[in-house]
Each structure stands twice: as C-alpha cells, then as structure tokens.
Design an enzyme around this catalytic site. Sequence first.
Site, PDB file in Angstrom:
ATOM      1  N   SER A 166       0.838  -1.194   0.135  1.00 29.49           N
ATOM      2  CA  SER A 166       0.281   0.749  -0.314  1.00 29.49           C
ATOM      3  C   SER A 166       1.020   1.123   0.192  1.00 29.49           C
ATOM      4  CB  SER A 166      -0.614  -0.034   1.022  1.00 29.49           C
ATOM      5  OG  SER A 166      -0.158   0.853   2.037  1.00 29.49           O
ATOM      6  N   HIS A 173      -4.657  -3.925  -2.192  1.00 29.28           N
ATOM      7  CA  HIS A 173      -4.698  -3.194  -2.809  1.00 29.28           C
ATOM      8  C   HIS A 173      -4.246  -4.219  -4.015  1.00 29.28           C
ATOM      9  CE1 HIS A 173      -3.990   0.820  -0.483  1.00 29.28           C
ATOM     10  NE2 HIS A 173      -3.991   0.095   0.504  1.00 29.28           N
ATOM     11  N   LYS A 192     -11.867  -0.411  -0.807  1.00 29.26           N
ATOM     12  CA  LYS A 192     -11.194   0.176  -2.156  1.00 29.26           C
ATOM     13  C   LYS A 192     -11.767   0.183  -4.011  1.00 29.26           C
ATOM     14  CE  LYS A 192      -7.201   0.681   0.565  1.00 29.26           C
ATOM     15  NZ  LYS A 192      -8.255  -0.063   1.650  1.00 29.26           N
TER      16      LYS A 192
END
Length: 463
Positions: free
Chosen positions: A230, A258, A290
């Site tokens: 990240s 991610h 996300k």
Amino acid sequence: MTDGNQGSRAVRDQVLSFMKDHARPATPKRAARPAAVPQINPAPAFTDLPEHKQIVAQAAAGDQLGIDNPFFRSHAGAAGATTVVDGRTLINFASYDYLGMNRHPEVLGAAKTAIDRYGISASASRLVAGERPVHGELEAKISAFYGVDAAIVFVSGYLTNVATIGTLLGPEDLIVHDEFIHNSALIGAKLSGSHRRLFRHNDMEDLERVLRSVTGRHRRILIVVEGVYSMDGDVTDLPKLIELKSRYGCWLMVDDAHALGVIGDTGRGTAEYHKCNPRDVDIWMGTLSKTTASCGGYIAGNEALIRLLKGSAGGFVYSVGLAPSLAAAAWTSLDLIDREPERVARMRRNGNLFFDLARERGLDTGVSVGCSVIPVIIGDSLRAAQLSNDLLAAGVNVMPIIHPAVPEGLARLRFFITSEHTPEQIEYAVDQTAGKLEALVDRNFGIGSVDIEAVLRRMAAEA
C-alpha cells in the site's frame, strides 16, 4: 456393639478433659503493624507521552516553516477522479476508488435498495440477530471471485487482520512478516502475544534465512505479506512464498486489499497476476473500501478456516454485522468487475502512463510497478508536506506520507491512480509535481532549515 460404643465415648471424654486441664493460656495477639502505604505515582499526563511529543514537534517544525497542516482536508462531495475542497474542484489522487465504483449508478442503487429493505444497521452481531441474506450473498461472491471454498466479512478492514491473527495464533506461535506490512497486521501480531520476526521488504532470500533459523521451535508459523504494497506499489513474489511456506510447514496470509480488482488479467488479484492456484494460499485477506467502494474487510479460504473464524473470532462474534447497504454495494462492485472488464484495463493504462511520465521527469517512484499505487519519494517529511500544499494550490489533491507511517527519510507523496482519471489530468499532475518539487529543492526547503531550539521551546511550553 453397644459396649464398644460406650468405651469409645469414655476414651474421648478423657482426652478432652486432659486437653482442657493442660491447655496453655492463650497468647495475647500482638498489635498488627500498619501496612506500608505503597507509593502511588500520579497518572502520566497525555502531554508527557513521547507519541504526543512527536506530534507537537512535527507541528512546531511545520509552523516555523509556514507549512499548513495538509491532513484532515474536508471534502464536500463523493470522492473520485475529482473532488471538492473549500469550494474548489481538484484533480484527486488521494482516494482509492480504483475502478470508479463509488459513483456508479448500480452501486448506489444497490445500497439504496438495501437501506429500504433492511434499514441502516444490522443492529446486532450476526451470530445473534444481525444476519441478513446479503451477508451470505457477499461472502459467496468473494469466495467465488477467489476460487476458494468460503469467506467471512468483518465490519472493519483493520479489525479483520487484528481479529484473524489473534484467533489463529498465540504465545507458542511465530509470525514472520514483511518489514513494510500494514499496521493492522502488525498490531494483530503484537496483540496475539506471538513471537514475531520480520524480513527485508520483498526479499525472499531473507525470508528463507529467517525460516531456517526457527524451524521446529514453534507450534504454528504464519507468514504475512501484502499482494500489492500500500505504500510502495510493488507486488509480492507469490510463487516463491508458496514454495517456502510448503517447504517449512507454515501458513501463508496475503493481504490483497490493494490488489483485488487491480492486478491480474480480470482483476482477481495476486494469484491471477502470478498464475498461481489460489488454494495454495491459506488465508486471503482484503478490504471492501478499495475497488468495491464500500467498507469492511474479508477473509477467504477453506471451509474449516471460515467456520473457525465465524465461531471464535472476537471481532466477528462480538461486533455488529456489516451494514447491509455496504454489503450490497460491495457485491454489486464485484459483479461489475466481471461485467465491465474495461475498467481494470483502463486503470492499468492510466497507471502505466503516470509511471512512465514520472520517470521521464526524474521523479523517484521507488519500487512501484506502476499500477494503482505510485509513490513519489521525497525523503524529507517537511518538504513532502509543503509539496502537497503547493499542489493543492495548483488544483491537485495528493497526500504526503511521513514518519511513522514510513521510515524516516522515505517520506513521499502517494498517488492513487484510478480508471476514471483522464490522460490530461495525469499529465498535468506529473508536470506540476516535478516543477514544484524542483522549486523546493532549489530553496533547500525542509528539515535542514528548521531552528531546533525553537522547536524544543515550543514543546516545553506545551508540556
């Protein structure tokens, strides 16, 4: 029998009479000494805590150089490729809505329908009265997306790591993690009471060195890594991790927060990116905030793992169920990744464009592979904060990442690239970043120009 009983009583009476006649007078009790009163130290003031002093020192140094606080900027609407701060529309690189689902009409519609049907909150732990059909539907969608048996969703992504690690491991166990692992996994490891070892970032040789040194010394060993890191935007070496965890008898946990919807041909994350069998990873973890434009976290894996967590993980058993509207939004976002694969392809093109332009302008992008997370390494924390403010003035919203979130000397701006950014927005942002950073370097703006004595006086005054 009667004569025997009478004889026994006679003997007893003689013994009692003898004891009464020869008993010593009772020794008078000595007065008890008053117990020593323990010295009680006053509770420390929060202002005396080193963590607080560090925040004060950073603020004092920033004030001395005239740096406005870049954090806690208030956004007036939904975040996407653009956002509104203080009435100004800005190009936004500070939100991880990687595939533009946050404003997608189907996602919004699913959330609104769930609110109409179920209300705002699940109103209880799922174990007792908080279970709704949409929870099971989302878990089935996640497990199918990964190609594993089952999944469980938690109300918080941070809580997912803390609760899962704490449930599976304890003082007899060992957690081996990448040195740049997310804070939630690090805190989960600490709270579990397990032994803990780290290995150099994405260095599989160093990981193997650690594993060789601990073989046979612990009940359980868990390796924890991120799929896409990240802070740095690089991808873990999953094939080597699977080989090592099998050889040394470990569990492998991959934080795919991610990576899901970002890497792999169809956005299915780290396993698809490396063409690995997802069942070779024991624990898939990720967040719903996300690419799925929601909130919460998940664990995916085999049936036994999920059954264990649903029955034993405190962060699930004793916490309210995920809000039904959030579960509906996440389910719809996953469905859209399948139905609109061009979003994944467009995000990847945008990431490559930003990465190539940044390198051409001499910006340090570290070890990023040029996908959804691209850092621009600045080094100096104060310079990074001022660069963020300078870009804000130029119409670009991007946030600085400073110590302790990253090691001292590795401060950066972290750009989140989405499918919704236009090439023109990316070109403008890179050009402005390069130009304004060059101006700060020319001025020698940064920690080197801070009057340390003035900072110390400010800290003493606030103590």
